[in-house]
Design an enzyme around this catalytic site. Sequence first.
Site, PDB file in Angstrom:
ATOM      1  N   HIS A  22       0.832  -1.200   0.000  1.00 51.56           N
ATOM      2  CA  HIS A  22       0.000   0.000   0.000  1.00 51.56           C
ATOM      3  C   HIS A  22       0.875   1.262   0.000  1.00 51.56           C
ATOM      4  CE1 HIS A  22      -3.784  -2.205   0.783  1.00 51.56           C
ATOM      5  NE2 HIS A  22      -2.975  -3.042   1.410  1.00 51.56           N
ATOM      6  N   ARG A 180       5.757   2.492 -11.074  1.00 50.71           N
ATOM      7  CA  ARG A 180       6.817   3.486 -11.226  1.00 50.71           C
ATOM      8  C   ARG A 180       7.159   3.677 -12.701  1.00 50.71           C
ATOM      9  NH1 ARG A 180       8.583   0.094  -7.409  1.00 50.71           N
ATOM     10  NH2 ARG A 180      10.311  -0.704  -8.675  1.00 50.71           N
ATOM     11  N   GLU A 287       3.237  -5.067 -12.409  1.00 47.28           N
ATOM     12  CA  GLU A 287       4.596  -4.803 -12.877  1.00 47.28           C
ATOM     13  C   GLU A 287       5.050  -5.922 -13.801  1.00 47.28           C
ATOM     14  OE1 GLU A 287       5.919  -2.546  -8.703  1.00 47.28           O
ATOM     15  OE2 GLU A 287       6.794  -4.485  -9.248  1.00 47.28           O
TER      16      GLU A 287
END
Length: 371
Positions: A22, A180, A287
């Site tokens: 989280h 990211r 990811e």
Amino acid sequence: MMQSGKRFVFRVDASLQIGTGHVMRCLTLADALSRQGASCLFVCRAHEGHLAALIRARGYRCMLLASSGQAAKLAEEGSGLAHAAWLGCSLQTDAAQTAAILADIRPDWLIVDHYALDARWERSQRQYVGRILSIDDLADRRHDCDVLLDQNLGRQAADYAGLLPPHCQTLLGPSYALLREEFARLRSYSLQRRARPALKRLLITMGGVDKDNATGQVLTALRGCTLPPDCRITVVMGPTAPWLENVREIAATLPWPVDVRVNVGDMGQLMTDSDLAIGAAGSTSWERCCLGLPSISISLALNQVGILEALDRAGAVLSVRLEVNARFKEKMVEFMSRLVADSSLLEKISDHARQICDGQGAERVVGVLQE
């Protein structure tokens, strides 16, 4: 470009029980917001395994709320929510402590990522904030928010019917996954290198905490598997992982080179350079999908089961539920045998995975918050 000085406050926790996911996805969103000129503050409770030092190292203020140690009692007598024990105090206490901080800051947005908080808590913060974004994965409680983000595959608006206010905008599915920026940058190269699949590099990532030592169970199961003799294994663990030394001991007994890494800063590159991942069915699933990394995906908790089942239906993973599967070792041997015998299976899984997520989710969410 976001208006200069726009203020965001994140209410999110990490702990040995909650894990790190989280906080990590909130940091990803904070990074994307910061690139647009926003300022971000984190409010976290000081549970064992909190990540305040990491948050501060990433350049953000982090205000810690005291931990009361009453989690077990509150799970029985508290808010009535399934994850009430994660809060470490009553919902009312957390609301009052957070409100005291927000009253001084008056942020433009409050971002809430916590299974133990619901509409009652969010409503109590309304007078101190401009708007509220709630990040959820469960669709198991009511929210009083302006935007609801649930990045999980297969999630539909109907799942939140009756749980959201009429004006709430929903951002649903992996196209909004908070990854990211490195993953979008590496995506093209990662997909290209999978044109000729071969099992030479195996990556094991069972979460930043892995409180039940799933990593150790995976390594133990691999002892009975037939892997290529030149296979190399990389294991990634978090700095607060309680079973780290045990994992290192098991790794030293395997017939293949095993590199156990802690608190890595190049996960995107590690995934790109890997041919197969064995990983938890949490937020790192997106990811792996972004990079087209074939995976054996393992659900470690009930809140990961839905993700695992959706990925399995999409053909994007080989799946196993560790918490209910007494034949875990046999299942791992079966999967590895299939993958070694038929390298085209790696290619098929990769092709399905890459279609699920493109790595642009954080930028899409920022675009909504700019409106």
